[in-house]
Design an enzyme around this catalytic site. Sequence first.
Site, PDB file in Angstrom:
ATOM      1  N   TYR A   1       8.955  65.161 -40.149  1.00  0.00           N
ATOM      2  CA  TYR A   1       8.632  65.964 -41.328  1.00  0.00           C
ATOM      3  C   TYR A   1       7.208  66.507 -41.232  1.00  0.00           C
ATOM      4  O   TYR A   1       6.965  67.691 -41.462  1.00  0.00           O
ATOM      5  CB  TYR A   1       8.811  65.162 -42.615  1.00  0.00           C
ATOM      6  CG  TYR A   1       8.381  65.938 -43.831  1.00  0.00           C
ATOM      7  CD1 TYR A   1       9.118  67.051 -44.262  1.00  0.00           C
ATOM      8  CD2 TYR A   1       7.224  65.610 -44.538  1.00  0.00           C
ATOM      9  CE1 TYR A   1       8.716  67.796 -45.357  1.00  0.00           C
ATOM     10  CE2 TYR A   1       6.813  66.347 -45.630  1.00  0.00           C
ATOM     11  CZ  TYR A   1       7.561  67.440 -46.035  1.00  0.00           C
ATOM     12  OH  TYR A   1       7.154  68.191 -47.119  1.00  0.00           O
TER      13      TYR A   1
ATOM     14  N   LYS B   1       5.778  70.533 -40.967  1.00  0.00           N
ATOM     15  CA  LYS B   1       4.788  71.133 -41.858  1.00  0.00           C
ATOM     16  C   LYS B   1       3.519  71.541 -41.112  1.00  0.00           C
ATOM     17  O   LYS B   1       2.853  72.504 -41.498  1.00  0.00           O
ATOM     18  CB  LYS B   1       4.481  70.188 -43.018  1.00  0.00           C
ATOM     19  CG  LYS B   1       5.654  70.037 -43.984  1.00  0.00           C
ATOM     20  CD  LYS B   1       6.127  71.388 -44.508  1.00  0.00           C
ATOM     21  CE  LYS B   1       7.256  71.268 -45.501  1.00  0.00           C
ATOM     22  NZ  LYS B   1       7.673  72.578 -46.070  1.00  0.00           N
TER      23      LYS B   1
END
Length: 266
Positions: free
Chosen positions: A159, A163
């Site tokens: 994750y 980002k």
Amino acid sequence: MKNHSLKNKTVFITGASSGIGKACAQQFAEQGAHLVITARRKDRLIKLAEELTTKHEIKCLPLELDVRNQKQVKELFQELQKQEVDIDILINNAGLALSSDKFQEAKVSNWDIMIDTNIKGILYLINETLPLMISKNQGHIVNIGSVAGHGYYIGGNVYCATKHAVRALSHSLRLDLMGTAIRVSEVDPGCVHTEFSEVRWKDKARSDKFYEGFAPLVADDIADAVLYCVTRPPHVNVAEMVVYPQAQASLSELYRKGCDAKDLFT
């Protein structure tokens, strides 16, 4: 300084069925912007479109879209072109995290979904939108990133990587578009109480507990930040905005009353 008007501008929003995307749709409609709202849950989009068109007398087109599906993205933009819908502002909001497993315990299928949504989805949308913006030499692309793109935490692995990629893409896009009038902004939220954690853990009780002991951001806070970016005068580009709740000092430092929480996610 006079704000840049959104009256009769057309704003394309992904992930608009809930959370930040829905809040963006509501706030932009209040400013008189026309909307193309997309998500996978079309029933929610239809209801939202009906509410916004009635309340604000704007045009709002609800379209089912899975940003991971390049063919679907392309076909949607072909249809918009037929209808002569001209996109002025693109808000790449659709994104998610799945689980907070350590790298050695994680599921590859979760990695695939996060990469396809958080990175490839943004690329597909920009790929379709940018030629139109370049042809008229105006437009604004807003990518919703995360403070996870500024650091790391246990269980964040893929994750966080997605980002960080959003941040790299936003920076790179601004470089590639130098000499044009197209603006690129990135808004990076800290802890926001939306469906995000519920989707991540598939456990509403755990999600609700995560937000106890402090006042988190809400979707309207981030929509307000996005609105600020796009209403600056044309010569101003807010390149990057990091937004924390007051109780959060960094990616992994959060003050909760009555507890000593060193790790945000486990």
